[in-house]
Structure formats: C-alpha cells, structure tokens
Enzyme design. Structure first.
Site, mmCIF file in Angstrom:
data_model
loop_
_atom_site.group_PDB
_atom_site.id
_atom_site.type_symbol
_atom_site.label_atom_id
_atom_site.label_comp_id
_atom_site.label_asym_id
_atom_site.label_seq_id
_atom_site.Cartn_x
_atom_site.Cartn_y
_atom_site.Cartn_z
ATOM 1 N N SER A 144 1.003 -1.535 0.234
ATOM 2 C CA SER A 144 0.050 0.279 -0.078
ATOM 3 C C SER A 144 0.506 1.160 -0.323
ATOM 4 C CB SER A 144 -0.605 0.086 0.832
ATOM 5 O OG SER A 144 -1.641 1.495 1.747
ATOM 6 N N TYR A 157 -1.990 0.903 10.561
ATOM 7 C CA TYR A 157 -1.494 0.113 9.112
ATOM 8 C C TYR A 157 -0.812 0.595 8.337
ATOM 9 C CZ TYR A 157 -3.745 -0.646 4.459
ATOM 10 O OH TYR A 157 -3.736 -1.196 3.323
#
Length: 251
Positions: A144, A157
């Site tokens: 990501s 995250y």
C-alpha cells in the site's frame, strides 16, 4: 507453466475473499488461468467467491488458511503445492483496523501488525520456498502507498504495510536469478468494503484497476507497481516534505 507474457495457468490466493484478489483472479481467468486456490478462513463468503470463479470456467478449490496461525502455514501451502505446480501466489490478506480505537487498545493494534506483517512474513517465506523448489513462479504482494510514509491518521496500518513492503522487496532481491519473480503492488485508496464509510482520498482507485495493473506488471515482469501510476510521483515528493510540515498536511 506461465506463458511468454508471464500470465499464470494456476493461481493461489492467500486471502481468498479480498475484493482486489478476486478482481485479479477474474481478470487472469479471462486471459489464461484455469486453476485457482482460494485460501482463507472458512466462511460462506469464501465459498461464494469460489462459486463465482467457477462460473467463469475455472477449476476452483478452497482451503482453510489463517494469517494469525503461522505454525500452520507450511502445512496448508504444502497441501496446495502437492496437487501440482502453482504459477502465481497472490498475497492479498490484510486488515485496516480502526486507528482511534487501536491507539487506545494495544492488543487491537498488535492484531493489525500480526495480520499485515507477521502473517505475511510467514506465508511469504513458505510460498517463496515452494515456488523456488518447483523452479518458477511469481509471488505478488499487495502492499500500500500507506507504507511509504506513516500518516497521523493511520500510522498503525501504515507501519505494518511499511514492514511488509520492505520485506517483500528484500525477498525479491534474495530470489533474483532463481526463477521466482516477486512483484510488490502499491495501491492508493481503493474503493472497497474495507474502506466503506471512510472519506475518499485523492487518486482513489478500484479493485478492477488494481487487477489491470497486476496483469500489466506480470507481463512486464515489473518489481514494483503503483496504482494509479501517478502515485509514484506524488509519494516521491511527499517522502521529502519536512516532518513538521508533513504532520500538518490534511492527508
């Protein structure tokens, strides 16, 4: 075996209900893939996903897999590879977590880290070893852009994805020349069930767009894929923004 364009005949998805993974499987089935293994926690959603892919003409199997049970990873993946060569392993599991809640509940933050990083390290190493033993294949890791630089809004995250990204790049270097290709995919904000209800970020994308980028990356034997591609330039600039300025940006 993969063809000259790098597209697989057989696919193992770790995270068998991931919307991005299923979009990728659908795209690859439309091109060349004929055998698909969906690995995930047993659930109606996993079986429904398998049925949908069978409807596209693929031979689809499901197998129980839990990212939080690394002691079982070798046995689970071993069962799949024992059935025949796997041309591509797609590491697609992960959880977003709830930043505000997880800051107050360390155990919840640890679960994010164990799923996104520790579980991926275990599954990635086991999968890579199996691919290396058969002498060919691709390991595609869904990372990501959140891992490029941790933001206040989702640093738990983001930090887990930063670790995953660094691990996958290092694994790719370690496997260079062995016949195993490692590709890291860095999507931005993806419109999916996981992000439902969250404010949409600039340059948002879709599972289908990520799947298209994965196919192109396989054909090119890319090592890193950004989705959309403009994020590469954006993140290159953001990496060099002074920290005092960066923490004040509305990101």
């Amino acid at each position: 075996m993969k063809d000259a364009f790098g597209l697989p005949q057989s696919l193992l998805v770790l995270g068998g209900t991931s919307e991005i993974a299923l979009a990728t499987a659908r795209r690859l089935i439309a091109r060349r893939t004929r055998t698909v293994w969906l690995a995930g926690r047993p659930s109606p959603a996993l079986e429904q996903s398998a049925e949908q892919l069978r409807g596209l003409g693929a031979d689809v199997h499901t197998i129980a897999f839990d990212a939080l049970d690394p002691d079982a990873h070798e046995a689970v993946l071993g069962k799949v590879f024992a059935e025949g060569d796997i041309d591509m392993v797609l590491l697609a599991f992960g959880i977003l977590g709830d930043q505000a809640h997880d800051e107050r509940e360390p155990a919840a933050a640890v679960r994010v880290a164990q799923t996104n990083y520790t579980g991926a390290v275990s599954a990635g190493l086991v999968g890579a070893r199996a691919l290396q033993a058969q002498g060919h294949g691709s390991l595609v890791v869904l990372s990501s852009v959140a891992g490029e630089r941790a933001r206040r809004a989702n640093f738990i995250y983001g930090s887990s994805k930063a670790g995953l990204d660094a691990f996958a790049q290092g694994l790719g270097d370690a496997l260079h020349g062995t016949g195993v290709h490692v590709m890291v995919v860095r999507p931005g904000f993806v419109r999916s069930k996981m992000t439902a209800g969250l404010p949409e970020a600039p340059l948002a994308t879709t599972p289908e767009a990520v799947a298209t980028a994965v196919e192109l990356g396989l054909r090119r034997r890319s090592e890193t894929v950004w989705v959309p591609g403009t994020l590469r330039v954006v993140m290159s600039a953001l990496r060099h923004v002074p920290r005092g300025v960066f923490r004040r940006l509305a990101l």
